[in-house]
Scaffold this motif. Structure first.
Motif, PDB file in Angstrom:
ATOM      1  N   UNK A  10      -3.056  -6.573   2.954  1.00  0.00           N
ATOM      2  CA  UNK A  10      -3.021  -7.221   4.551  1.00  0.00           C
ATOM      3  C   UNK A  10      -3.526  -6.569   5.544  1.00  0.00           C
ATOM      4  N   UNK A  11      -2.236  -5.866   5.787  1.00  0.00           N
ATOM      5  CA  UNK A  11      -1.606  -4.611   6.787  1.00  0.00           C
ATOM      6  C   UNK A  11      -2.955  -3.885   6.452  1.00  0.00           C
ATOM      7  N   UNK A  12      -3.132  -3.067   5.088  1.00  0.00           N
ATOM      8  CA  UNK A  12      -3.557  -1.574   5.127  1.00  0.00           C
ATOM      9  C   UNK A  12      -5.042  -2.631   4.962  1.00  0.00           C
ATOM     10  N   UNK A  13      -6.069  -3.468   4.261  1.00  0.00           N
ATOM     11  CA  UNK A  13      -7.113  -3.963   4.689  1.00  0.00           C
ATOM     12  C   UNK A  13      -7.832  -4.225   6.069  1.00  0.00           C
ATOM     13  N   UNK A  14      -6.741  -4.277   6.797  1.00  0.00           N
ATOM     14  CA  UNK A  14      -6.925  -4.714   8.595  1.00  0.00           C
ATOM     15  C   UNK A  14      -7.153  -3.212   9.108  1.00  0.00           C
ATOM     16  N   UNK A  15      -6.557  -2.693   8.995  1.00  0.00           N
ATOM     17  CA  UNK A  15      -6.533  -1.448   9.463  1.00  0.00           C
ATOM     18  C   UNK A  15      -7.224  -0.667   8.471  1.00  0.00           C
TER      19      UNK A  15
ATOM     20  N   UNK B 240     -19.262  -1.997   0.223  1.00  0.00           N
ATOM     21  CA  UNK B 240     -19.245  -2.093   1.441  1.00  0.00           C
ATOM     22  C   UNK B 240     -17.710  -0.811   1.575  1.00  0.00           C
ATOM     23  N   UNK B 241     -17.059  -1.526  -0.042  1.00  0.00           N
ATOM     24  CA  UNK B 241     -15.753  -0.517   0.514  1.00  0.00           C
ATOM     25  C   UNK B 241     -16.324   1.103   0.577  1.00  0.00           C
ATOM     26  N   UNK B 242     -17.327   2.360   0.283  1.00  0.00           N
ATOM     27  CA  UNK B 242     -17.841   3.423  -0.192  1.00  0.00           C
ATOM     28  C   UNK B 242     -18.221   3.759   1.864  1.00  0.00           C
ATOM     29  N   UNK B 243     -19.134   2.307   2.018  1.00  0.00           N
ATOM     30  CA  UNK B 243     -19.211   2.677   3.184  1.00  0.00           C
ATOM     31  C   UNK B 243     -18.869   2.869   4.954  1.00  0.00           C
ATOM     32  N   UNK B 244     -16.871   2.380   4.148  1.00  0.00           N
ATOM     33  CA  UNK B 244     -15.804   1.660   4.898  1.00  0.00           C
ATOM     34  C   UNK B 244     -15.068   3.068   4.361  1.00  0.00           C
ATOM     35  N   UNK B 245     -15.610   3.991   3.980  1.00  0.00           N
ATOM     36  CA  UNK B 245     -14.856   5.145   3.533  1.00  0.00           C
ATOM     37  C   UNK B 245     -13.562   5.678   2.835  1.00  0.00           C
ATOM     38  N   UNK B 246     -13.445   4.161   2.163  1.00  0.00           N
ATOM     39  CA  UNK B 246     -12.771   4.072   0.745  1.00  0.00           C
ATOM     40  C   UNK B 246     -12.976   4.173  -0.472  1.00  0.00           C
ATOM     41  N   UNK B 247     -13.034   4.866  -1.716  1.00  0.00           N
ATOM     42  CA  UNK B 247     -13.575   5.015  -2.638  1.00  0.00           C
ATOM     43  C   UNK B 247     -13.553   3.826  -3.444  1.00  0.00           C
ATOM     44  N   UNK B 248     -14.520   3.418  -3.861  1.00  0.00           N
ATOM     45  CA  UNK B 248     -14.668   2.470  -5.100  1.00  0.00           C
ATOM     46  C   UNK B 248     -14.119   1.870  -6.597  1.00  0.00           C
ATOM     47  N   UNK B 249     -13.657   2.991  -6.857  1.00  0.00           N
ATOM     48  CA  UNK B 249     -12.872   3.449  -7.873  1.00  0.00           C
ATOM     49  C   UNK B 249     -11.492   2.447  -7.772  1.00  0.00           C
ATOM     50  N   UNK B 250     -11.869   2.451  -6.569  1.00  0.00           N
ATOM     51  CA  UNK B 250     -10.478   1.103  -6.326  1.00  0.00           C
ATOM     52  C   UNK B 250     -10.446  -0.281  -6.527  1.00  0.00           C
ATOM     53  N   UNK B 251     -11.457  -0.536  -6.482  1.00  0.00           N
ATOM     54  CA  UNK B 251     -12.257  -1.725  -6.117  1.00  0.00           C
ATOM     55  C   UNK B 251     -11.470  -2.749  -7.706  1.00  0.00           C
ATOM     56  N   UNK B 252     -11.191  -1.791  -9.095  1.00  0.00           N
ATOM     57  CA  UNK B 252     -10.741  -2.980  -9.978  1.00  0.00           C
ATOM     58  C   UNK B 252      -8.766  -3.546  -8.995  1.00  0.00           C
TER      59      UNK B 252
ATOM     60  N   UNK C   7      -8.734  -8.817  11.467  1.00  0.00           N
ATOM     61  CA  UNK C   7      -7.515  -7.952  12.160  1.00  0.00           C
ATOM     62  C   UNK C   7      -6.464  -9.038  11.911  1.00  0.00           C
ATOM     63  N   UNK C   8      -6.448  -9.633  13.362  1.00  0.00           N
ATOM     64  CA  UNK C   8      -6.047 -10.734  13.677  1.00  0.00           C
ATOM     65  C   UNK C   8      -4.944 -11.355  12.415  1.00  0.00           C
ATOM     66  N   UNK C   9      -6.122 -12.110  11.268  1.00  0.00           N
ATOM     67  CA  UNK C   9      -6.662 -12.731  10.438  1.00  0.00           C
ATOM     68  C   UNK C   9      -5.189 -11.869   9.437  1.00  0.00           C
ATOM     69  N   UNK C  10      -5.409 -11.122   9.746  1.00  0.00           N
ATOM     70  CA  UNK C  10      -5.117 -10.336   8.645  1.00  0.00           C
ATOM     71  C   UNK C  10      -3.556 -10.054   8.679  1.00  0.00           C
ATOM     72  N   UNK C  11      -3.329  -9.992   9.938  1.00  0.00           N
ATOM     73  CA  UNK C  11      -1.930  -9.539  10.480  1.00  0.00           C
ATOM     74  C   UNK C  11      -1.089 -10.911  10.442  1.00  0.00           C
ATOM     75  N   UNK C  12      -1.797 -11.935  10.159  1.00  0.00           N
ATOM     76  CA  UNK C  12      -1.402 -13.420   9.685  1.00  0.00           C
ATOM     77  C   UNK C  12      -0.347 -13.564   9.429  1.00  0.00           C
ATOM     78  N   UNK C  13      -1.854 -12.769   7.878  1.00  0.00           N
ATOM     79  CA  UNK C  13      -1.166 -13.617   6.364  1.00  0.00           C
ATOM     80  C   UNK C  13      -0.277 -12.648   6.599  1.00  0.00           C
ATOM     81  N   UNK C  14       0.105 -11.333   6.787  1.00  0.00           N
ATOM     82  CA  UNK C  14       0.848 -10.647   6.600  1.00  0.00           C
ATOM     83  C   UNK C  14       2.376 -11.889   6.726  1.00  0.00           C
ATOM     84  N   UNK C  15       2.396 -12.011   8.381  1.00  0.00           N
ATOM     85  CA  UNK C  15       3.795 -12.320   8.680  1.00  0.00           C
ATOM     86  C   UNK C  15       4.004 -13.383   7.776  1.00  0.00           C
ATOM     87  N   UNK C  16       2.730 -14.417   7.687  1.00  0.00           N
ATOM     88  CA  UNK C  16       3.184 -15.613   6.037  1.00  0.00           C
ATOM     89  C   UNK C  16       3.707 -14.942   4.890  1.00  0.00           C
TER      90      UNK C  16
END
Length: 131
Positions: free
Chosen positions: A83-88, A41-53, A103-112
């Motif tokens: 949270x902000x990074x994953x939202x974006x 999923x990460x790869x499909x979204x353009x994020x290197x899967x090496x970051x998963x750990x 997106x809104x949930x992640x931003x609200x969590x960032x606020x919390x």
């Protein structure tokens, strides 16, 4: 009335930390048990899967730190950024209602989390036991 207010404040902090932190512990464990699918999923979204750990460590470690109130401000600040990074990166497709909600949930969590950064873990926490 003061005693009731004090009691509510005393116990709402650990309950709030648990409720916000357990979400990340569960997410981290979910990624451990579905590692390959998450990596794909990460790869499909353009994020290197090496970051998963690192993602798993952030979610599990940060979530547990918040729950137990250990280095809460640092953990909360890191998780707010997470949270902000994953939202974006993963939820910025505003043409999809589900993604907009995520997106809104992640931003609200960032606020919390930023609220925890500003106010700390509260009385019932390891931060206040280790001094």
């Amino acid at each position: 009335m003061f005693q009731l207010t004090h009691t509510i404040q005393r116990f709402s902090a650990p309950l709030g930390r648990f409720l916000i932190g357990i979400l990340f512990v569960q997410a981290g464990l979910g990624k451990v048990f579905s590692y390959a699918g998450t990596a794909d999923y990460m790869l499909a979204m353009g994020v290197p899967s090496i970051l998963l750990p690192l993602v798993i460590i952030a979610e599990l470690g940060g979530g547990l730190a918040v729950i137990f109130g250990y280095h809460t401000r640092i953990a909360a600040f890191a998780l707010a950024g997470f949270c902000v990074l994953t939202a974006v990166l993963f939820h910025a497709d505003f043409s999809d209602t589900t993604q907009m909600i995520m997106f809104s949930k992640n931003m609200a969590l960032a606020g919390g989390f930023l609220f925890l950064v500003a106010h700390g873990a509260g009385a019932l926490s390891l931060d206040n036991k280790v001094k």
